[in-house]
Motif scaffolding. Structure first.
Motif, short mmCIF file in Angstrom:
data_model
loop_
_atom_site.label_atom_id
_atom_site.label_comp_id
_atom_site.label_asym_id
_atom_site.label_seq_id
_atom_site.Cartn_x
_atom_site.Cartn_y
_atom_site.Cartn_z
N SER A 80 3.05 0.99 -8.69
CA SER A 80 2.84 1.50 -7.34
C SER A 80 2.24 2.91 -7.42
O SER A 80 2.65 3.73 -8.23
N GLY A 81 1.21 3.15 -6.62
CA GLY A 81 0.57 4.47 -6.59
C GLY A 81 -0.47 4.66 -7.67
O GLY A 81 -1.00 5.75 -7.85
N SER A 82 -0.81 3.57 -8.40
CA SER A 82 -1.77 3.72 -9.49
C SER A 82 -3.21 3.74 -8.99
O SER A 82 -4.12 4.06 -9.75
N GLY A 83 -3.44 3.39 -7.73
CA GLY A 83 -4.79 3.52 -7.17
C GLY A 83 -5.46 2.21 -6.80
O GLY A 83 -6.66 2.20 -6.53
N LYS A 84 -4.70 1.11 -6.75
CA LYS A 84 -5.30 -0.20 -6.47
C LYS A 84 -5.92 -0.23 -5.06
O LYS A 84 -7.07 -0.62 -4.88
N SER A 85 -5.13 0.20 -4.06
CA SER A 85 -5.63 0.17 -2.67
C SER A 85 -6.77 1.15 -2.50
O SER A 85 -7.74 0.88 -1.79
N THR A 86 -6.66 2.30 -3.15
CA THR A 86 -7.72 3.30 -3.04
C THR A 86 -9.04 2.73 -3.56
O THR A 86 -10.09 2.93 -2.96
N MET A 119 0.83 -1.20 0.00
CA MET A 119 0.00 0.00 0.00
C MET A 119 0.87 1.25 0.00
O MET A 119 1.91 1.27 0.62
N ALA A 120 0.40 2.23 -0.71
CA ALA A 120 1.21 3.44 -0.78
C ALA A 120 1.29 4.12 0.57
O ALA A 120 0.39 4.02 1.37
N TYR A 124 -8.43 12.32 -2.22
CA TYR A 124 -8.38 12.31 -0.75
C TYR A 124 -8.61 13.73 -0.23
O TYR A 124 -8.14 14.69 -0.86
N ASN A 156 -6.14 9.59 9.03
CA ASN A 156 -5.10 10.16 8.16
C ASN A 156 -4.62 11.48 8.73
O ASN A 156 -3.51 11.91 8.51
N VAL A 158 -7.05 10.73 -7.51
CA VAL A 158 -6.28 9.48 -7.55
C VAL A 158 -7.07 8.36 -8.23
O VAL A 158 -6.51 7.35 -8.63
N SER A 205 -7.29 15.29 2.02
CA SER A 205 -6.06 16.03 2.31
C SER A 205 -5.37 16.54 1.04
O SER A 205 -4.51 17.40 1.12
N ARG A 206 -5.74 15.96 -0.10
CA ARG A 206 -5.15 16.44 -1.37
C ARG A 206 -6.25 16.52 -2.40
O ARG A 206 -6.24 15.81 -3.40
N1 ATP Z 1 -4.56 8.51 2.83
C1 ATP Z 1 -4.13 9.11 1.73
N2 ATP Z 1 -4.17 10.45 1.64
C2 ATP Z 1 -3.75 11.08 0.53
N3 ATP Z 1 -3.27 10.44 -0.55
C3 ATP Z 1 -3.21 9.10 -0.52
C4 ATP Z 1 -3.62 8.36 0.62
N4 ATP Z 1 -3.45 7.04 0.36
C5 ATP Z 1 -2.93 6.97 -0.87
N5 ATP Z 1 -2.79 8.20 -1.42
C6 ATP Z 1 -2.30 8.53 -2.77
O1 ATP Z 1 -3.20 7.97 -3.69
C7 ATP Z 1 -2.51 7.45 -4.81
C8 ATP Z 1 -2.91 5.98 -5.02
O2 ATP Z 1 -2.44 5.24 -3.91
P1 ATP Z 1 -2.81 3.71 -3.68
O3 ATP Z 1 -2.35 3.33 -2.33
O4 ATP Z 1 -4.23 3.50 -4.01
O5 ATP Z 1 -1.91 3.03 -4.79
P2 ATP Z 1 -1.57 1.50 -5.00
O6 ATP Z 1 -1.77 1.25 -6.47
O7 ATP Z 1 -2.33 0.67 -4.07
O8 ATP Z 1 -0.03 1.48 -4.66
P3 ATP Z 1 0.84 0.26 -4.06
O9 ATP Z 1 0.88 -0.80 -5.10
O10 ATP Z 1 2.18 0.89 -3.87
O11 ATP Z 1 0.19 -0.15 -2.80
C9 ATP Z 1 -1.03 7.63 -4.54
O12 ATP Z 1 -0.59 8.77 -5.24
C10 ATP Z 1 -0.96 7.90 -3.05
O13 ATP Z 1 0.08 8.79 -2.76
#
Ligand code: ATP
Length: 598
Positions: free
Chosen positions: A395-401, A1-2, A367, A131, A375, A369-370
């Motif tokens: 990484s950071g492409s948005g999978k966890s989001t 997770m990012a 998010y 957060n 995302v 905060s941003r």
């Molecule tokens: N709580 C948060 N507040 C603000 N921005 C966030 C938060 N969590 C993630 N992000 C941003 O959202 C974007 C997508 O993040 P996410 O975790 O969904 O990616 P991911 O594809 O799951 O990455 P990874 O494979 O590294 O886990 C990233 O740019 C990250 O910096």
């Protein structure tokens, strides 16, 4: 997770005044408090008889001077008076007991309520709240800040009211004895009140800063202890010590600021009070000499003046202490004002039993905060019940989001998510989440037995169901290899499980939950091949008949998925089956796949 980009909004900066305050918590126990006040009043009144009786005792047939009064004590009257004094003090002792008991009861219950309310509020806060606030700071609010209220509720508040009662009664008696002397005594009151108000505000502010620093220091303590292996592997102990020391010193300095000003102020008030007492005695003595008041009254008068002086003198400090407690809990009260998720907070009675159809309709998300950075961008998706969907991408492409949106941790900025054709916000949140289970990348087990950790999936599960879930998760055998089996303690004070074992416990938990939608966040850390096989086998069993979203880091595990979504910068970049995607020339999936097999 990012990594979570924390944008801590310090609570102190929020300006709106809190709808929670002392009174909110006092209200349920106001009658106990009132009863305590009643006994406080009684004990103050009996205390007030003391100067009068002592005046009577020392002032029998008094001449013109206080010194000579003791020589003419009428012994008969003395014994009566001494008896009366004993009776009065006996009553005073009984009243004091009830006063202490009732205020103690009131405090214990009020603090209990504030603690439970704070914990409930925090645990039901949306994820965004976490957060914005560090866990260490939050625990400090509940553990340390609330503790400051103990003394305030137990003694300060009652002493404050008691002193006001003393002042009012004494002044009434003084006025009755000699209006002129009473007015002289009163002259000092506005000075004290003015000082007190200014001082109280100042103390409240510094106290709030002190508690903020204490919370910060607690956050450092917690973060470095939780991440102790990180600290040690980087040999950064000295850095953590410096960081911690800095905040502890800040707390010390701010506390000393309060102490110093309280000292200066207390001394000043005492000086003023003694000055006025001496002045009153002098004036009184002149009045006795000119026969304007009797010697008996004069002694009582002096004693009452000392009472008034002492009480008025202590009021600003008591007021400051109350302000200190108010300041210390201001941040907590603001936390209590925050929004919470609408959760049922009880066992789910009539589960939704969803089929597991999931639709994303033009979902966008940023998010809080941003807010300027989207995302998730315009994602539309239609998943049929029982399908397996893999989410892949850099990484950071948005999978966890995306999985957080599915779990309703956050709401889309626009667009909607539908379950079995119905928008998410038309379901009860608890019931909807109950239909989903997450097997996270990094499994966190609670301190307790293995059984307690598995039953977390369904708190009503029977022993047989737990064992069956563990068997299906390929966990039963390793659990039984421990001497205590399912009763084995895990975590800090128990056995430490390997990553693969923890994963299987998490799978057993998910099996027990029996969700219609599964979210598997594949562990990034490589497991040994035997462990991996056992986990994959357990997951395959878990996924049967459930809609499954698999956040995949190793593409080998998702070859058989119905659909693979390739995300890039929050958008669906490619979609299809493994065979379709692997054949896209210069495709992202093909590239990622080649990178992994190089
Ligand atoms: N709580 C948060 N507040 C603000 N921005 C966030 C938060 N969590 C993630 N992000 C941003 O959202 C974007 C997508 O993040 P996410 O975790 O969904 O990616 P991911 O594809 O799951 O990455 P990874 O494979 O590294 O886990 C990233 O740019 C990250 O910096």
């Amino acid at each position: 997770m990012a990594e979570k980009k924390s944008t801590e909004k310090p609570l102190k900066k929020k300006k709106t005044s809190s709808k929670y305050n002392f009174y909110t918590f006092i209200k349920p126990y106001r009658f106990v408090f009132a009863a305590g006040m009643f006994f406080l009043l009684l004990s103050s009144i009996t205390m007030m008889l003391f100067p009068y009786l002592i005046g009577q005792l020392l002032g029998q047939d008094v001449g013109n001077s206080v010194e000579s009064s003791t020589a003419f004590v009428n012994l008969d009257d003395t014994s009566t008076l001494v008896t009366v004094l004993f009776v009065v003090f006996g009553a005073q002792a009984i009243f004091s007991f009830f006063k202490i008991y009732l205020f103690g009861y009131f405090t214990a219950n009020t603090l209990k309520d504030i603690r439970i309310k704070s914990f409930t509020k925090m645990i039901t806060s949306p994820l965004q709240f976490f957060n914005e606030n560090k866990v260490g700071e939050l625990t400090s609010r509940v553990a340390t800040d609330i503790e400051l209220l103990r003394e305030t509720f137990n003694t300060t508040l009652s002493t404050f009211v008691g002193q006001i009662i003393t002042v009012v009664i004494s002044l009434m008696i003084l006025f009755f004895m000699s209006p002129k002397l009473c007015l002289i005594t009163l002259a000092v009151v506005p000075v004290v009140a003015l000082f007190g108000m200014f001082f109280g505000k100042f103390i409240k502010k510094v106290s709030m800063e002190t508690q903020d620093s204490a919370a910060k220091s607690n956050a450092i303590l917690e973060e470095s202890l939780v991440g102790i292996s990180n600290v040690k592997s980087f040999v950064n102990e000295f850095f953590e010590i410096i960081k911690y020391k800095k905040t502890v010193l800040e707390v010390r300095d701010k506390t000393m600021k309060i102490v110093t000003w309280r000292g200066i102020f207390g001394t000043l008030i005492t000086f003023c009070m003694f000055g006025s007492i001496v002045f009153v005695i002098w004036q009184g003595k002149l009045m006795v000499e000119s026969n304007q008041i009797s010697g008996k009254h004069f002694i009582s008068f002096i004693l009452y003046t000392i009472f008034v002086g002492g009480s008025i003198g202590s009021l600003p400090d008591l007021y400051a202490k109350i302000q200190q407690a108010l300041g210390a809990t201001e941040s907590l009260m603001k936390i209590l004002d925050g929004t919470t998720e609408k959760l049922a907070l009880q066992h789910i009675k009539n589960p939704l039993n969803l089929k597991g159809n999931v639709t994303f309709e033009n979902v966008n998300f940023a998010y809080d905060s941003r807010l300027d950075i989207e995302v998730i961008k315009n994602i539309s998706l239609n998943v049929k019940e029982g399908q397996q969907i893999a989410l892949v991408g850099p990484s950071g492409s948005g999978k966890s989001t995306l999985s957080s949106l599915l779990l309703q941790f956050y709401k889309p900025s626009s667009g909607s998510i539908l379950f079995d054709g119905k928008p998410a916000d038309q379901f009860e949140l608890s019931k909807l989440r109950n239909e989903m289970a997450l097997v996270p990348q990094e499994v966190i087990l609670f301190g307790g037995t293995i059984e307690e950790n598995i039953i977390y999936g369904d708190l009503n599960a029977s022993k047989e169901e737990i064992i069956k879930a563990a068997k299906d998760a390929n966990a039963h055998d390793f659990i039984m290899s421990f001497p205590d089996g399912y009763e084995t303690y895990v975590g800090d004070r128990g056995i430490q499980l390997s990553g693969g074992q923890k994963q299987r416990i998490a799978i057993a938990r998910a099996i027990l939950k029996n969700p219609s939608i599964l979210i598997l966040d594949e562990a990034t850390s490589s497991l040994d091949s035997e462990s991996e096989l056992l986990i994959q086998d357990a997951l395959d069993r878990l996924m049967i008949g459930r809609t499954s979203f698999i956040i995949a880091h190793r593409l080998s595990t998702i070859k058989n998925c119905d659909t693979i979504l390739v995300l890039k910068n929050g958008q669906i970049h490619e979609t299809g089956t493994h065979d379709e995607l692997i054949n896209i020339e210069n495709g992202l999936y093909k590239n990622l796949s080649e990178l992994q097999y190089q």
